[in-house]
Design a protein around this motif. Structure first.
Motif, short mmCIF file in Angstrom:
data_model
loop_
_atom_site.label_atom_id
_atom_site.label_comp_id
_atom_site.label_asym_id
_atom_site.label_seq_id
_atom_site.Cartn_x
_atom_site.Cartn_y
_atom_site.Cartn_z
N TYR A 90 6.45 91.88 73.77
CA TYR A 90 5.75 93.10 73.14
C TYR A 90 6.75 93.98 72.21
O TYR A 90 7.86 93.97 72.29
N ILE A 91 6.14 94.77 71.53
CA ILE A 91 6.87 95.60 70.53
C ILE A 91 6.86 97.05 70.97
O ILE A 91 5.89 97.38 71.22
N GLU A 92 7.94 97.54 71.08
CA GLU A 92 8.06 99.14 71.63
C GLU A 92 8.42 99.73 70.28
O GLU A 92 9.81 99.70 70.25
N THR A 93 7.71 100.54 70.02
CA THR A 93 8.26 101.39 68.66
C THR A 93 8.54 102.98 69.24
O THR A 93 9.25 103.79 68.81
N ASP A 94 7.66 103.44 70.03
CA ASP A 94 7.79 104.60 70.63
C ASP A 94 7.20 104.59 72.18
O ASP A 94 5.93 104.46 72.30
N PRO A 95 8.04 104.80 72.98
CA PRO A 95 7.44 104.84 74.45
C PRO A 95 6.41 105.92 74.71
O PRO A 95 5.99 105.48 75.68
N ARG A 96 6.28 106.63 73.95
CA ARG A 96 5.09 107.89 74.25
C ARG A 96 3.88 107.29 73.64
O ARG A 96 2.99 108.06 73.73
N ASN A 97 4.02 106.24 72.79
CA ASN A 97 2.80 105.78 72.29
C ASN A 97 2.01 105.06 73.26
O ASN A 97 2.46 103.97 73.52
N THR A 98 0.65 105.47 73.57
CA THR A 98 -0.35 105.02 74.43
C THR A 98 -0.55 103.38 74.09
O THR A 98 -0.58 102.77 75.28
N GLU A 99 -0.67 103.10 73.04
CA GLU A 99 -0.95 101.69 72.66
C GLU A 99 0.07 100.80 72.84
O GLU A 99 -0.01 99.85 73.67
N GLN A 100 1.39 101.40 72.77
CA GLN A 100 2.59 100.54 73.03
C GLN A 100 2.80 100.40 74.63
O GLN A 100 3.16 99.39 74.94
N THR A 101 2.54 101.41 75.37
CA THR A 101 2.63 101.49 76.60
C THR A 101 1.39 100.34 77.37
O THR A 101 1.81 99.78 78.19
N THR A 102 0.31 100.38 76.68
CA THR A 102 -0.42 99.54 77.16
C THR A 102 -0.32 97.94 77.09
O THR A 102 -0.25 97.22 78.05
N LEU A 103 0.45 97.64 75.85
CA LEU A 103 0.92 96.56 75.78
C LEU A 103 1.96 96.12 76.70
O LEU A 103 2.14 94.85 77.04
N ARG A 104 2.78 96.99 76.89
CA ARG A 104 4.07 96.83 77.93
C ARG A 104 3.26 96.43 79.24
O ARG A 104 3.79 95.55 79.89
N ASN A 105 2.42 97.27 79.54
CA ASN A 105 1.91 97.20 80.81
C ASN A 105 1.02 95.88 81.09
O ASN A 105 1.26 95.32 82.20
#
Length: 124
Positions: A90-105
């Motif tokens: 997954y790509i993490e650009t900003d840990p506060r970004n909800t979409e990025q958190t969803t991809l990580r999860n």
């Protein structure tokens, strides 16, 4: 009944030892997010009857935006195996970004499901 149990403490030291024995000294620090002071998910199971263990850990690359989860198995007799859960990058650009958190999860859940299938077999 399976002897496997979740293990919710720090990463089992044998993961570091066996990882560095197999891939070289200094290669294991990415295994533990606390080393990087980052709150990342991790899951572990131990089998007290055999001494085996399984861990799902974040894998850090040189590019901090490109991350994935790895699943590792410690057989009772030594060594370390990589269990292949498929694509968990997954790509993490900003840990506060909800979409990025969803991809990580989602990547984490996929890796955990693979680990559980390895431990417990396929569930109906």
């Amino acid at each position: 009944m399976s002897a496997w149990r979740p293990y919710d403490n720090q990463l089992i030291p044998a993961f570091y030892e066996r990882f560095e024995k197999r891939w070289g000294k200094g290669t294991a620090p990415f295994l533990d997010p606390e080393t990087h002071e980052q709150p990342m998910p991790r899951a572990q199971w131990i089998n007290p009857d055999t001494g085996a263990a399984v861990a799902v850990v974040p894998i850090w690359t040189e590019d901090p935006q490109h991350r994935s989860f790895g699943v590792f198995y410690l057989p009772p007799a030594g060594d370390i195996w990589i269990l292949r859960p498929g694509y968990t990058n997954y790509i993490e650009t900003d840990p506060r970004n909800t979409e990025q958190t969803t991809l990580r999860n989602d990547a984490f859940r996929k890796a955990v499901a693979h680990a559980k299938e390895f431990i417990y077999g396929t569930q109906p």
